[in-house]
Design a protein around this motif. Structure first.
Motif, PDB file in Angstrom:
ATOM      1  N   ALA A   1      -5.548  13.464   1.746  1.00 14.78           N
ATOM      2  CA  ALA A   1      -5.544  12.304   0.840  1.00 14.78           C
ATOM      3  C   ALA A   1      -5.851  12.740  -0.584  1.00 14.78           C
ATOM      4  O   ALA A   1      -6.669  13.633  -0.814  1.00 14.78           O
ATOM      5  CB  ALA A   1      -6.575  11.282   1.303  1.00 14.78           C
TER       6      ALA A   1
ATOM      7  N   ALA B   1      -5.549   5.514  -6.025  1.00 17.43           N
ATOM      8  CA  ALA B   1      -5.808   5.741  -4.605  1.00 17.43           C
ATOM      9  C   ALA B   1      -7.307   5.792  -4.316  1.00 17.43           C
ATOM     10  O   ALA B   1      -8.085   6.362  -5.085  1.00 17.43           O
ATOM     11  CB  ALA B   1      -5.139   7.035  -4.164  1.00 17.43           C
ATOM     12  N   ASP B   2      -7.674   5.221  -3.178  1.00 17.69           N
ATOM     13  CA  ASP B   2      -9.066   5.238  -2.730  1.00 17.69           C
ATOM     14  C   ASP B   2      -9.362   6.571  -2.031  1.00 17.69           C
ATOM     15  O   ASP B   2      -8.539   7.499  -2.041  1.00 17.69           O
ATOM     16  CB  ASP B   2      -9.348   4.039  -1.821  1.00 17.69           C
ATOM     17  CG  ASP B   2      -8.512   4.027  -0.544  1.00 17.69           C
ATOM     18  OD1 ASP B   2      -7.914   5.070  -0.173  1.00 17.69           O
ATOM     19  OD2 ASP B   2      -8.456   2.965   0.104  1.00 17.69           O
TER      20      ASP B   2
ATOM     21  N   SER C   1      -3.333   0.270  -3.602  1.00 19.77           N
ATOM     22  CA  SER C   1      -2.853  -1.086  -3.300  1.00 19.77           C
ATOM     23  C   SER C   1      -2.343  -1.771  -4.551  1.00 19.77           C
ATOM     24  O   SER C   1      -2.998  -1.728  -5.594  1.00 19.77           O
ATOM     25  CB  SER C   1      -3.988  -1.942  -2.718  1.00 19.77           C
ATOM     26  OG  SER C   1      -4.466  -1.378  -1.528  1.00 19.77           O
TER      27      SER C   1
ATOM     28  N   TYR D   1      -9.200   7.386   0.901  1.00 16.95           N
ATOM     29  CA  TYR D   1      -8.247   7.666   1.977  1.00 16.95           C
ATOM     30  C   TYR D   1      -6.844   7.937   1.445  1.00 16.95           C
ATOM     31  O   TYR D   1      -5.904   8.107   2.219  1.00 16.95           O
ATOM     32  CB  TYR D   1      -8.223   6.508   2.971  1.00 16.95           C
ATOM     33  CG  TYR D   1      -9.591   6.229   3.548  1.00 16.95           C
ATOM     34  CD1 TYR D   1     -10.130   7.053   4.535  1.00 16.95           C
ATOM     35  CD2 TYR D   1     -10.359   5.176   3.075  1.00 16.95           C
ATOM     36  CE1 TYR D   1     -11.405   6.816   5.048  1.00 16.95           C
ATOM     37  CE2 TYR D   1     -11.632   4.941   3.580  1.00 16.95           C
ATOM     38  CZ  TYR D   1     -12.140   5.764   4.565  1.00 16.95           C
ATOM     39  OH  TYR D   1     -13.402   5.531   5.065  1.00 16.95           O
ATOM     40  N   GLY D   2      -6.685   7.939   0.117  1.00 13.98           N
ATOM     41  CA  GLY D   2      -5.380   8.187  -0.483  1.00 13.98           C
ATOM     42  C   GLY D   2      -4.500   6.958  -0.577  1.00 13.98           C
ATOM     43  O   GLY D   2      -3.321   7.070  -0.895  1.00 13.98           O
ATOM     44  N   ASN D   3      -5.059   5.777  -0.321  1.00 12.11           N
ATOM     45  CA  ASN D   3      -4.275   4.541  -0.344  1.00 12.11           C
ATOM     46  C   ASN D   3      -4.447   3.794  -1.663  1.00 12.11           C
ATOM     47  O   ASN D   3      -5.568   3.497  -2.063  1.00 12.11           O
ATOM     48  CB  ASN D   3      -4.684   3.615   0.807  1.00 12.11           C
ATOM     49  CG  ASN D   3      -4.396   4.244   2.145  1.00 12.11           C
ATOM     50  OD1 ASN D   3      -3.386   4.918   2.325  1.00 12.11           O
ATOM     51  ND2 ASN D   3      -5.285   4.036   3.104  1.00 12.11           N
TER      52      ASN D   3
ATOM     53  N   ILE E   1       0.851  -1.194   0.000  1.00 14.84           N
ATOM     54  CA  ILE E   1       0.000   0.000   0.000  1.00 14.84           C
ATOM     55  C   ILE E   1       0.882   1.238   0.000  1.00 14.84           C
ATOM     56  O   ILE E   1       1.811   1.349   0.800  1.00 14.84           O
ATOM     57  CB  ILE E   1      -0.937   0.011   1.219  1.00 14.84           C
ATOM     58  CG1 ILE E   1      -1.867  -1.191   1.158  1.00 14.84           C
ATOM     59  CG2 ILE E   1      -1.729   1.319   1.278  1.00 14.84           C
ATOM     60  CD1 ILE E   1      -2.728  -1.374   2.376  1.00 14.84           C
ATOM     61  N   ALA E   2       0.587   2.158  -0.910  1.00 12.86           N
ATOM     62  CA  ALA E   2       1.258   3.450  -0.957  1.00 12.86           C
ATOM     63  C   ALA E   2       0.208   4.522  -0.654  1.00 12.86           C
ATOM     64  O   ALA E   2      -0.874   4.517  -1.235  1.00 12.86           O
ATOM     65  CB  ALA E   2       1.876   3.692  -2.332  1.00 12.86           C
ATOM     66  N   HIS E   3       0.531   5.412   0.275  1.00 12.15           N
ATOM     67  CA  HIS E   3      -0.396   6.485   0.649  1.00 12.15           C
ATOM     68  C   HIS E   3      -0.049   7.742  -0.138  1.00 12.15           C
ATOM     69  O   HIS E   3       1.112   8.147  -0.181  1.00 12.15           O
ATOM     70  CB  HIS E   3      -0.321   6.764   2.146  1.00 12.15           C
ATOM     71  CG  HIS E   3      -1.255   7.832   2.592  1.00 12.15           C
ATOM     72  ND1 HIS E   3      -2.620   7.638   2.652  1.00 12.15           N
ATOM     73  CD2 HIS E   3      -1.044   9.111   2.962  1.00 12.15           C
ATOM     74  CE1 HIS E   3      -3.195   8.759   3.054  1.00 12.15           C
ATOM     75  NE2 HIS E   3      -2.256   9.671   3.249  1.00 12.15           N
ATOM     76  N   THR E   4      -1.061   8.361  -0.747  1.00 13.01           N
ATOM     77  CA  THR E   4      -0.853   9.602  -1.489  1.00 13.01           C
ATOM     78  C   THR E   4      -1.540  10.748  -0.752  1.00 13.01           C
ATOM     79  O   THR E   4      -2.672  10.609  -0.296  1.00 13.01           O
ATOM     80  CB  THR E   4      -1.412   9.510  -2.922  1.00 13.01           C
ATOM     81  OG1 THR E   4      -2.824   9.281  -2.865  1.00 13.01           O
ATOM     82  CG2 THR E   4      -0.749   8.375  -3.692  1.00 13.01           C
TER      83      THR E   4
ATOM     84  N   GLN F   1      -7.421  11.212  -3.467  1.00  9.69           N
ATOM     85  CA  GLN F   1      -8.235  10.168  -4.077  1.00  9.69           C
ATOM     86  C   GLN F   1      -8.060  10.178  -5.586  1.00  9.69           C
ATOM     87  O   GLN F   1      -8.022  11.226  -6.215  1.00  9.69           O
ATOM     88  CB  GLN F   1      -9.700  10.371  -3.734  1.00  9.69           C
ATOM     89  CG  GLN F   1     -10.609   9.310  -4.324  1.00  9.69           C
ATOM     90  CD  GLN F   1     -12.059   9.512  -3.906  1.00  9.69           C
ATOM     91  OE1 GLN F   1     -12.417  10.499  -3.283  1.00  9.69           O
ATOM     92  NE2 GLN F   1     -12.891   8.557  -4.266  1.00  9.69           N
TER      93      GLN F   1
END
Length: 92
Positions: free
Chosen positions: A19, A50-51, A57, A53-55, A9-12, A21
């Protein structure tokens, strides 16, 4: 058949920590050790988005049979790179 793992998982987020999205993140497997590791679809580079939440996968990784180190790089646009290093070990 090799083993598999959980998705990476990478957070943006923007500079304010909000976040992002829908941001595209490219996950790329660098298998200099010749382990045979790819994503489950056999690809070595995939895009994820990204979803809310900014994640973003990655697909699940499928390891090969040869022990060694594998690096996966995640990048979104011109943002900082994220490096994941995994160790592939022989099965018992």
């Amino acid at each position: 058949m090799g083993g598999s793992s959980q998705p990476l998982i990478a957070h943006t987020a923007d500079k304010g920590g909000n976040a992002l999205q829908g941001s595209a993140v490219t996950f790329t497997v660098t298998d200099d050790g010749g382990t045979g590791t790819t994503f489950t679809d056999g690809e070595c580079s995939v895009d994820a988005y990204a979803d809310a939440y900014g994640n973003a996968s990655s697909p699940v990784l499928k390891t090969g049979h040869t022990p060694g180190l594998v690096t996966i790089v995640a990048v979104a646009g011109n943002a900082e790179l994220i490096f994941y290093t995994l160790s592939v070990t022989s099965s018992v």
